[in-house]
Scaffold this motif. Structure first.
Motif, short mmCIF file in Angstrom:
data_model
loop_
_atom_site.label_atom_id
_atom_site.label_comp_id
_atom_site.label_asym_id
_atom_site.label_seq_id
_atom_site.Cartn_x
_atom_site.Cartn_y
_atom_site.Cartn_z
N THR A 1 0.81 -1.21 0.00
CA THR A 1 0.00 0.00 0.00
C THR A 1 0.85 1.27 0.00
O THR A 1 0.35 2.35 -0.32
CB THR A 1 -0.95 0.02 1.21
N SER A 2 2.13 1.14 0.36
CA SER A 2 3.00 2.32 0.29
C SER A 2 3.33 2.68 -1.15
O SER A 2 3.77 3.80 -1.42
CB SER A 2 4.30 2.07 1.06
N LEU B 1 -0.20 7.66 6.12
CA LEU B 1 -0.52 9.03 6.50
C LEU B 1 0.74 9.88 6.58
O LEU B 1 0.75 11.04 6.16
CB LEU B 1 -1.27 9.05 7.83
N ILE B 2 1.81 9.30 7.14
CA ILE B 2 3.08 10.04 7.25
C ILE B 2 3.63 10.33 5.86
O ILE B 2 4.05 11.45 5.56
CB ILE B 2 4.10 9.24 8.07
N ASP B 3 3.63 9.31 5.00
CA ASP B 3 4.14 9.49 3.64
C ASP B 3 3.37 10.58 2.90
O ASP B 3 3.96 11.44 2.22
CB ASP B 3 4.05 8.18 2.86
N VAL C 1 4.33 14.10 4.41
CA VAL C 1 5.69 14.53 4.06
C VAL C 1 5.77 14.88 2.58
O VAL C 1 6.41 15.87 2.19
CB VAL C 1 6.72 13.46 4.46
N GLU C 2 5.10 14.07 1.74
CA GLU C 2 5.13 14.36 0.31
C GLU C 2 4.40 15.67 0.00
O GLU C 2 4.86 16.47 -0.84
CB GLU C 2 4.52 13.20 -0.48
N MET C 3 3.30 15.90 0.67
CA MET C 3 2.55 17.14 0.45
C MET C 3 3.38 18.37 0.83
O MET C 3 3.38 19.39 0.15
CB MET C 3 1.24 17.13 1.28
N GLY D 1 7.65 17.19 -0.94
CA GLY D 1 7.90 16.52 -2.21
C GLY D 1 8.64 15.21 -2.04
O GLY D 1 8.72 14.41 -2.97
N LYS D 2 9.19 14.95 -0.83
CA LYS D 2 9.82 13.66 -0.55
C LYS D 2 8.72 12.63 -0.31
O LYS D 2 7.62 12.96 0.12
CB LYS D 2 10.73 13.76 0.67
N THR D 3 9.04 11.37 -0.55
CA THR D 3 8.00 10.35 -0.49
C THR D 3 7.83 9.71 0.90
O THR D 3 6.88 8.98 1.12
CB THR D 3 8.28 9.24 -1.51
#
Length: 374
Positions: A14-15, A203-205, A208-210, A213-215
């Motif tokens: 799911t990641s 949720l963390i991913d 952080v991406e929002m 821009g890191k995944t």
């Protein structure tokens, strides 16, 4: 005498960060010989394509439906799995003739257990043709036909591993912190209970991406600089998912991401790391008893903030937390290994799921076999 097969498991979770490839020699029962592992990351462009696949799947009610664009994504996903198998064989100097079968998870794009609907894209027949190796795929559907949630499937493998690890009188709980987290409890008498426990890394991913821009948050470093925001944590932990005695499996979209502006980068990551840990402990309250030891696998075990929170919370309940590596396993490879193990069990007609793992009415096998042209 039970047949020992050499299988490669292929997992895209799911990641949506890439394909895990692992080799296992097993009879699908108690014999397990773990082989090499390779992680093959997705590029950013294809990750966006997979996210688009989630949107395309949302209105579907037929698990076999593939609107044109979703079919294109499915073919590309399958071809990337072909490339991953080829890279794995080349890296470890293996020939196709040495591999009996592939266990192919595909990519979950929709999971609605209450509607008995789960959709994993990935063309097993195409994968068999392109690799020249037999493929077992679509392993969740038969569980749902028999009243199960279609997840989690890994507990059958966890139980086999526990038989080699667990000390007399000890209760063990495997925790997989992927995009979604799940638990597998193995009691002192071999009793199995398993269910999804809540949001893991997703949720963390997303946060952080929002914001950057890191995944993802490498090592939990961003979260480590923040503080927990109690109101936000309480909102997530007050979800109906955690209420009542019936455990259900989760879709990636069941917990909504933080909105832009709700928190600073660091405080948002810290709060969501806290939620990931607290979700595990909260859901573990539905296990038959508090585990002696938790063994943590999946990418979340590398997030030091999640692990510190989890160890503190579990310790207050008398449980020890250790990584898969501390227990002698490979936390990156475990889910892919499980898919290899399940593929062999499927060929043997052995159960993949049980009433205590998915809520299925009785132990059932599953999976579809695709053979290459000879």
């Amino acid at each position: 005498m039970d047949i020992v097969r050499t299988a490669i498991g292929l997992m895209s979770g799911t990641s949506m960060d890439g394909i895990d490839v692992a080799l296992l020699r097993t009879d699908g029962r108690g014999f397990i010989e773990r082989g090499p592992f390779l992680g093959v990351p997705y590029d950013g462009g294809f990750r966006e394509r997979l996210k688009r696949g989630l949107d395309l799947a949302r209105p579907l009610t037929d698990r076999t439906a593939r609107p044109d664009e979703l079919r294109d994504i499915e073919i590309e996903l399958t071809e990337r799995h072909v490339d991953a198998v080829t890279a794995f064989l080349d890296k470890f100097s293996l020939s196709r003739d040495e591999i009996d079968l592939l266990g192919f998870h595909g990519q979950t794009v929709l999971h609605r257990p209450d509607d008995a609907l789960t959709i994993q894209i990935g063309d097993g027949a195409l994968l068999a043709q392109r690799t020249g190796i037999s493929v077992v795929y679509d392993m969740r559907a038969n569980d749902m036909v028999h009243g199960g949630q279609g997840a989690p499937l890994v507990p059958a493998y966890h139980a086999a591993l526990a038989g080699r690890f667990q000390k007399e009188g000890q209760t063990t709980c495997f925790v997989n912190i992927g995009g979604i987290s799940n638990l597998t409890y193995i009691g002192a008498e071999g009793r199995i209970a398993a269910f999804d426990s809540g949001p893991g890394n997703t949720l963390i991913d997303q946060w952080v991406e929002m914001q950057t821009g890191k995944t993802y948050d490498p090592g939990g470093e961003i979260a480590g600089r923040g503080k927990v925001m109690p109101d936000i944590a309480a909102r997530y932990l007050g979800s109906p998912f955690f209420q009542g005695n019936i455990r259900r499996s989760l879709d990636r979209g069941d917990f909504k991401p933080l909105a832009d502006g709700e928190a600073s980068l660091e405080d948002g990551a810290r709060t969501l790391a806290y939620v990931a840990a607290a979700s595990i402990v909260k859901s573990a309250g539905y296990l038959p008893e508090s585990p002696s030891v938790y063994i943590v696998c999946g990418g979340g075990r590398l997030n030091g903030t999640i692990m510190a929170e989890f160890a503190d919370m579990a310790g207050k309940k008398g449980s020890t937390v250790m990584s898969a590596e501390q227990a002698g396993f490979d936390g990156d490879a475990m889910e892919a290994e499980a898919w290899a193990y399940l593929a062999v069990r499927s060929l043997e007609g052995l159960p993949l799921t049980y009433p205590g793992t998915t809520g299925v009415s009785q132990p059932v096998t599953g999976g579809v076999v695709a053979e290459p042209a000879r």
